[in-house]
Design a protein around this motif. Structure first.
Motif, PDB file in Angstrom:
ATOM      1  N   LYS A 114     -22.918  -1.490  40.025  1.00 57.28           N
ATOM      2  CA  LYS A 114     -23.274  -1.455  38.605  1.00 57.28           C
ATOM      3  C   LYS A 114     -24.526  -0.614  38.335  1.00 57.28           C
ATOM      4  O   LYS A 114     -24.606   0.094  37.335  1.00 57.28           O
ATOM      5  N   THR A 115     -25.503  -0.705  39.225  1.00 59.12           N
ATOM      6  CA  THR A 115     -26.785  -0.030  39.005  1.00 59.12           C
ATOM      7  C   THR A 115     -27.103   0.994  40.084  1.00 59.12           C
ATOM      8  O   THR A 115     -27.530   2.102  39.793  1.00 59.12           O
ATOM      9  N   GLY A 116     -26.884   0.627  41.337  1.00 60.33           N
ATOM     10  CA  GLY A 116     -27.289   1.498  42.433  1.00 60.33           C
ATOM     11  C   GLY A 116     -26.583   2.832  42.459  1.00 60.33           C
ATOM     12  O   GLY A 116     -27.198   3.869  42.734  1.00 60.33           O
ATOM     13  N   VAL A 117     -25.280   2.842  42.136  1.00 62.00           N
ATOM     14  CA  VAL A 117     -24.501   4.072  42.329  1.00 62.00           C
ATOM     15  C   VAL A 117     -24.967   5.208  41.429  1.00 62.00           C
ATOM     16  O   VAL A 117     -25.029   6.371  41.877  1.00 62.00           O
ATOM     17  N   LEU A 118     -25.303   4.930  40.179  1.00 60.23           N
ATOM     18  CA  LEU A 118     -25.693   6.023  39.286  1.00 60.23           C
ATOM     19  C   LEU A 118     -27.072   6.568  39.655  1.00 60.23           C
ATOM     20  O   LEU A 118     -27.318   7.775  39.544  1.00 60.23           O
ATOM     21  N   VAL A 119     -27.959   5.693  40.115  1.00 61.89           N
ATOM     22  CA  VAL A 119     -29.271   6.159  40.569  1.00 61.89           C
ATOM     23  C   VAL A 119     -29.095   6.980  41.854  1.00 61.89           C
ATOM     24  O   VAL A 119     -29.761   8.004  42.045  1.00 61.89           O
ATOM     25  N   ALA A 120     -28.180   6.539  42.713  1.00 61.23           N
ATOM     26  CA  ALA A 120     -27.883   7.310  43.924  1.00 61.23           C
ATOM     27  C   ALA A 120     -27.346   8.693  43.566  1.00 61.23           C
ATOM     28  O   ALA A 120     -27.721   9.703  44.178  1.00 61.23           O
ATOM     29  N   THR A 121     -26.467   8.756  42.578  1.00 60.12           N
ATOM     30  CA  THR A 121     -25.909  10.046  42.154  1.00 60.12           C
ATOM     31  C   THR A 121     -26.983  10.936  41.553  1.00 60.12           C
ATOM     32  O   THR A 121     -26.990  12.155  41.773  1.00 60.12           O
ATOM     33  N   GLU A 153     -28.033  13.500  52.104  1.00 59.59           N
ATOM     34  CA  GLU A 153     -27.601  12.169  52.543  1.00 59.59           C
ATOM     35  C   GLU A 153     -28.754  11.167  52.448  1.00 59.59           C
ATOM     36  O   GLU A 153     -28.571  10.032  51.958  1.00 59.59           O
ATOM     37  N   LEU A 154     -29.939  11.562  52.889  1.00 58.76           N
ATOM     38  CA  LEU A 154     -31.089  10.663  52.832  1.00 58.76           C
ATOM     39  C   LEU A 154     -31.480  10.351  51.385  1.00 58.76           C
ATOM     40  O   LEU A 154     -31.818   9.206  51.061  1.00 58.76           O
ATOM     41  N   ALA A 155     -31.434  11.359  50.538  1.00 60.11           N
ATOM     42  CA  ALA A 155     -31.795  11.153  49.132  1.00 60.11           C
ATOM     43  C   ALA A 155     -30.808  10.207  48.454  1.00 60.11           C
ATOM     44  O   ALA A 155     -31.197   9.366  47.625  1.00 60.11           O
ATOM     45  N   THR A 156     -29.533  10.325  48.784  1.00 64.40           N
ATOM     46  CA  THR A 156     -28.517   9.446  48.211  1.00 64.40           C
ATOM     47  C   THR A 156     -28.762   8.003  48.630  1.00 64.40           C
ATOM     48  O   THR A 156     -28.674   7.071  47.815  1.00 64.40           O
ATOM     49  N   GLU A 157     -29.075   7.815  49.906  1.00 60.13           N
ATOM     50  CA  GLU A 157     -29.379   6.474  50.418  1.00 60.13           C
ATOM     51  C   GLU A 157     -30.605   5.905  49.718  1.00 60.13           C
ATOM     52  O   GLU A 157     -30.610   4.738  49.286  1.00 60.13           O
TER      53      GLU A 157
END
Length: 334
Positions: free
Chosen positions: A181-188, A205-209
């Motif tokens: 709900k929240t993590g994925v859009l911030v990861a993107t 990869e590190l930035a996405t994590e």
């Protein structure tokens, strides 16, 4: 847009040059959002920009630009990606407010209160489409990421609106909801910044994590603030999640307790908390409860995992700012 560009979030240790570049980039993002949401129909333009004009920190586009500084820096593609991410976020807020039957958002009438539920849903859809149109200009990889992000975002919202399935650990289920709900859009947001800022695949990869952990920590901190804050401290009414029946991590921790002394608190948390005095009593019992300390420790642990993701990167102004950003998120009080 009639409102001014929001100031860059405070980033202790960030240089004046970096802060200036971020502020200039944010102004470009705002201009692009206005340009791409303008319609020949004045009503559609107004509705598109209703929540954007209400303010907000522009947390996600700022993250996109900040991560780009780990590579070659902010450019037109980074600006486009940042605008696409922010429009996706704004679109989700229109839908959130309909689901929550909210009256206010950022101190202004919510879209469903300002217009109606049907209009709010359709404008949210329109903004999702506009975000995807912007992202499509960046190429097939960006489109694929946008689609995968949208799938997880909607899946998280659906799961958040439903009870935890029987036989599933409620806390583990909730962590999964937050990641989607929240993590994925911030990861993107972080992923796009690294991709279009010219970073290597390893840094992407590190930035996405880092971004996914940052998003989860942000929501966990929000859960704590909703319980710990006093009226008037944050501009948000304490206990909002309790009144809406949301079982956030502190609540789930308290419900998992086997201490007989928690019987009253657990009875309150399992009931519909509509009366103000029952909400106040639940908050009174929950604030000093070990469940809050457990949730705080988990929030800090998620933050540590985020900053650990950056450990292998060379020292830079941007890396320092990203660490400071996470520290600000996990320790914030409003």
């Amino acid at each position: 847009m009639t409102s001014s560009t929001p100031p860059v979030l405070a980033l202790p240790g960030a240089s004046t040059d970096l802060t200036s570049r971020l502020q200039a980039g944010l102004e470009q993002v705002e201009a692009l959002i206005v340009e791409r949401t303008r319609s020949e129909d004045d009503f559609i333009t107004e509705a598109n920009l209703h929540l954007a004009k209400a303010g907000g920190k522009r947390f996600r586009p700022m993250l996109t630009m900040l991560v780009a500084e780990l590579g070659e820096g902010i450019n037109d593609r980074v600006i486009a990606a940042a605008a696409g991410v922010e429009l996706t976020h704004l679109a989700s807020l229109y839908h959130d407010d309909v689901m929550d039957e909210a009256d206010l958002r950022r101190g202004a009438p919510s879209a469903n209160a300002r217009y109606d539920n049907s209009t709010a849903i359709l404008v949210g859809d329109l903004l999702f489409g506009t975000a995807s149109d912007i992202i499509a200009d960046l190429g097939a990889d960006a489109v694929k990421i946008q689609a995968q992000t949208f799938i997880r975002l909607c899946s998280g919202q659906i799961r958040d609106d439903r009870p935890c399935p029987d036989g599933t650990d409620p806390r583990e289920y909730y962590r999964g909801v937050l990641a989607d709900k929240t993590g994925v859009l911030v990861a993107t947001a972080a992923r796009y910044g690294a991709m279009y800022g010219g970073c290597s695949p390893e840094v992407v990869e590190l930035a996405t994590e880092y971004g996914e952990h940052l998003g989860v920590a942000f929501q966990l901190a929000d859960d704590l603030i909703d319980i710990a804050s006093e009226s008037g401290e944050t501009g948000k009414t304490p206990g909002t999640d309790l009144r809406e029946g949301k079982r956030t991590l502190p609540v789930l921790n308290a419900l998992a307790s086997t201490d007989p002394a928690d019987a009253e608190l657990q009875e309150l948390l399992r009931s519909e908390l509509k009366e103000p005095e029952r909400v106040e009593r639940a908050l009174e019992l929950l604030r000093p409860h070990p469940a809050m300390a457990q949730a705080r420790e988990e929030t800090l642990a998620v933050g540590r995992r985020a900053t650990d993701s950056l450990a292998g990167l060379p020292e830079s102004d941007a890396k320092t700012a990203l660490v400071a950003l996470m520290e600000g998120v996990v320790h914030r009080v409003g």
